[in-house]
Design a protein around this motif. Structure first.
Motif, mmCIF file in Angstrom:
data_model
loop_
_atom_site.group_PDB
_atom_site.id
_atom_site.type_symbol
_atom_site.label_atom_id
_atom_site.label_comp_id
_atom_site.label_asym_id
_atom_site.label_seq_id
_atom_site.Cartn_x
_atom_site.Cartn_y
_atom_site.Cartn_z
ATOM 1 N N TYR A 21 51.847 12.789 7.211
ATOM 2 C CA TYR A 21 51.918 14.048 7.974
ATOM 3 C C TYR A 21 52.454 15.177 7.098
ATOM 4 C CZ TYR A 21 53.734 17.543 11.187
ATOM 5 O OH TYR A 21 54.039 18.728 11.813
ATOM 6 N N ALA A 22 53.548 14.926 6.395
ATOM 7 C CA ALA A 22 54.153 15.964 5.549
ATOM 8 C C ALA A 22 53.167 16.452 4.489
ATOM 9 C CB ALA A 22 55.427 15.429 4.893
ATOM 10 N N GLU A 23 52.432 15.540 3.890
ATOM 11 C CA GLU A 23 51.465 15.915 2.858
ATOM 12 C C GLU A 23 50.331 16.756 3.434
ATOM 13 O OE1 GLU A 23 50.379 12.127 1.190
ATOM 14 O OE2 GLU A 23 52.350 11.861 0.270
ATOM 15 N N LEU A 24 49.927 16.459 4.655
ATOM 16 C CA LEU A 24 48.833 17.204 5.276
ATOM 17 C C LEU A 24 49.283 18.555 5.832
ATOM 18 C CD1 LEU A 24 47.102 14.260 7.184
ATOM 19 C CD2 LEU A 24 46.238 15.446 5.153
ATOM 20 N N VAL A 25 50.478 18.611 6.391
ATOM 21 C CA VAL A 25 50.918 19.824 7.092
ATOM 22 C C VAL A 25 51.410 20.916 6.139
ATOM 23 C CG1 VAL A 25 53.348 19.250 7.555
ATOM 24 C CG2 VAL A 25 52.052 20.610 9.187
ATOM 25 N N THR A 26 51.946 20.550 4.997
ATOM 26 C CA THR A 26 52.524 21.557 4.089
ATOM 27 C C THR A 26 51.512 22.637 3.712
ATOM 28 O OG1 THR A 26 54.172 19.991 3.308
ATOM 29 C CG2 THR A 26 53.713 21.880 1.896
ATOM 30 N N PRO A 27 50.311 22.298 3.249
ATOM 31 C CA PRO A 27 49.366 23.380 2.921
ATOM 32 C C PRO A 27 48.909 24.159 4.155
ATOM 33 C CG PRO A 27 48.337 21.236 2.574
ATOM 34 C CD PRO A 27 49.782 20.986 2.872
ATOM 35 N N LEU A 28 48.828 23.489 5.299
ATOM 36 C CA LEU A 28 48.408 24.185 6.524
ATOM 37 C C LEU A 28 49.429 25.242 6.935
ATOM 38 C CD1 LEU A 28 47.067 21.171 8.625
ATOM 39 C CD2 LEU A 28 45.750 22.839 7.294
ATOM 40 N N LEU A 29 50.698 24.921 6.796
ATOM 41 C CA LEU A 29 51.737 25.914 7.102
ATOM 42 C C LEU A 29 51.608 27.120 6.185
ATOM 43 C CD1 LEU A 29 54.865 23.705 7.799
ATOM 44 C CD2 LEU A 29 53.927 25.457 9.317
ATOM 45 N N GLY A 30 51.374 26.871 4.905
ATOM 46 C CA GLY A 30 51.222 27.967 3.956
ATOM 47 C C GLY A 30 50.051 28.868 4.298
ATOM 48 N N ARG A 66 50.693 29.315 18.315
ATOM 49 C CA ARG A 66 49.837 28.452 19.121
ATOM 50 C C ARG A 66 48.517 28.168 18.408
ATOM 51 N NH1 ARG A 66 50.581 25.230 23.709
ATOM 52 N NH2 ARG A 66 48.604 24.151 23.667
ATOM 53 N N ALA A 67 47.980 29.161 17.718
ATOM 54 C CA ALA A 67 46.742 28.968 16.958
ATOM 55 C C ALA A 67 46.948 27.925 15.857
ATOM 56 C CB ALA A 67 46.259 30.287 16.373
ATOM 57 N N PHE A 68 48.109 27.962 15.209
ATOM 58 C CA PHE A 68 48.430 26.945 14.199
ATOM 59 C C PHE A 68 48.430 25.560 14.838
ATOM 60 C CE2 PHE A 68 51.736 24.160 12.510
ATOM 61 C CZ PHE A 68 51.223 23.918 11.249
ATOM 62 N N TYR A 69 49.132 25.431 15.957
ATOM 63 C CA TYR A 69 49.245 24.129 16.616
ATOM 64 C C TYR A 69 47.884 23.625 17.097
ATOM 65 C CZ TYR A 69 50.989 20.289 19.384
ATOM 66 O OH TYR A 69 51.222 19.042 19.878
ATOM 67 N N ASP A 70 47.062 24.497 17.631
ATOM 68 C CA ASP A 70 45.764 24.108 18.181
ATOM 69 C C ASP A 70 44.678 23.928 17.126
ATOM 70 O OD1 ASP A 70 46.817 24.114 20.760
ATOM 71 O OD2 ASP A 70 46.137 26.152 21.190
ATOM 72 N N ASN A 71 44.917 24.354 15.900
ATOM 73 C CA ASN A 71 43.945 24.252 14.821
ATOM 74 C C ASN A 71 43.491 22.795 14.656
ATOM 75 O OD1 ASN A 71 43.135 23.644 12.023
ATOM 76 N ND2 ASN A 71 43.592 25.791 11.634
ATOM 77 N N PRO A 72 42.196 22.545 14.584
ATOM 78 C CA PRO A 72 41.711 21.167 14.439
ATOM 79 C C PRO A 72 42.291 20.432 13.226
ATOM 80 C CG PRO A 72 39.895 22.623 14.992
ATOM 81 C CD PRO A 72 41.093 23.502 14.731
ATOM 82 N N GLU A 73 42.509 21.152 12.129
ATOM 83 C CA GLU A 73 43.100 20.502 10.952
ATOM 84 C C GLU A 73 44.526 20.050 11.243
ATOM 85 O OE1 GLU A 73 41.949 22.061 6.835
ATOM 86 O OE2 GLU A 73 41.745 23.811 8.154
ATOM 87 N N TYR A 74 45.289 20.880 11.954
ATOM 88 C CA TYR A 74 46.645 20.473 12.310
ATOM 89 C C TYR A 74 46.610 19.327 13.306
ATOM 90 C CZ TYR A 74 51.395 20.130 13.787
ATOM 91 O OH TYR A 74 52.637 19.617 14.069
ATOM 92 N N TYR A 87 59.140 12.949 18.796
ATOM 93 C CA TYR A 87 59.504 14.350 18.610
ATOM 94 C C TYR A 87 59.504 15.078 19.946
ATOM 95 C CZ TYR A 87 59.119 14.848 13.499
ATOM 96 O OH TYR A 87 59.306 14.788 12.149
ATOM 97 N N ARG A 88 60.251 16.134 19.997
ATOM 98 C CA ARG A 88 60.091 17.185 20.993
ATOM 99 C C ARG A 88 59.726 18.418 20.200
ATOM 100 N NH1 ARG A 88 65.196 18.382 23.725
ATOM 101 N NH2 ARG A 88 66.198 17.365 21.985
ATOM 102 N N SER A 89 58.805 19.214 20.698
ATOM 103 C CA SER A 89 58.441 20.442 19.992
ATOM 104 C C SER A 89 58.084 21.510 20.995
ATOM 105 C CB SER A 89 57.282 20.192 19.013
ATOM 106 O OG SER A 89 56.165 19.698 19.676
ATOM 107 N N PHE A 90 58.323 22.742 20.581
ATOM 108 C CA PHE A 90 58.023 23.873 21.451
ATOM 109 C C PHE A 90 57.940 25.139 20.618
ATOM 110 C CE2 PHE A 90 62.549 23.105 21.430
ATOM 111 C CZ PHE A 90 63.127 24.338 21.190
ATOM 112 N N ILE A 91 57.355 26.160 21.218
ATOM 113 C CA ILE A 91 57.285 27.498 20.634
ATOM 114 C C ILE A 91 58.105 28.406 21.516
ATOM 115 C CG2 ILE A 91 55.776 29.412 19.971
ATOM 116 C CD1 ILE A 91 53.475 27.286 19.901
#
Length: 96
Positions: A21-30, A66-74, A87-91
């Motif tokens: 997860y960390a390897e996949l999410v890091t570039p997406l956050l950037g 929300r767009a980040f969270y809903d992104n198919p890659e994410y 986890y618990r997560s929220f915006i």
């Protein structure tokens, strides 16, 4: 208005899945325009049980978060987080 995405890790189950997860999410956050403000650093639990870890990311708007969270890659990456830990997560909208 600025928004914050908060991810609270309660209990780890599979370190390999969390690493994936960390390897996949890091570039997406950037790519998303987010700024990570805190990530699994030391914490001082004032009330209740301390979580294993917390991540807080700042986004320009609630819609951007929300767009980040809903992104198919994410959504493909987040499956590894779901397998790796509880986890618990929220915006949350910031204040002006």
């Amino acid at each position: 208005m600025t928004a914050y995405a908060i991810f609270i890790r309660e209990r780890s189950r599979n370190a390999a899945e969390l690493q994936t997860y960390a390897e996949l999410v890091t570039p997406l956050l950037g790519q998303s325009g987010a700024t990570v403000l805190a990530a699994y650093g030391p914490l001082d639990a004032l009330e209740g049980a301390a979580p294993e870890g917390v991540v807080m990311a700042r986004f320009p708007t609630m819609e951007a978060a929300r767009a980040f969270y809903d992104n198919p890659e994410y959504q493909a990456a987040v499956k590894h987080r779901f397998l790796g830990a509880d986890y618990r997560s929220f915006i949350i909208d910031g204040v002006s």
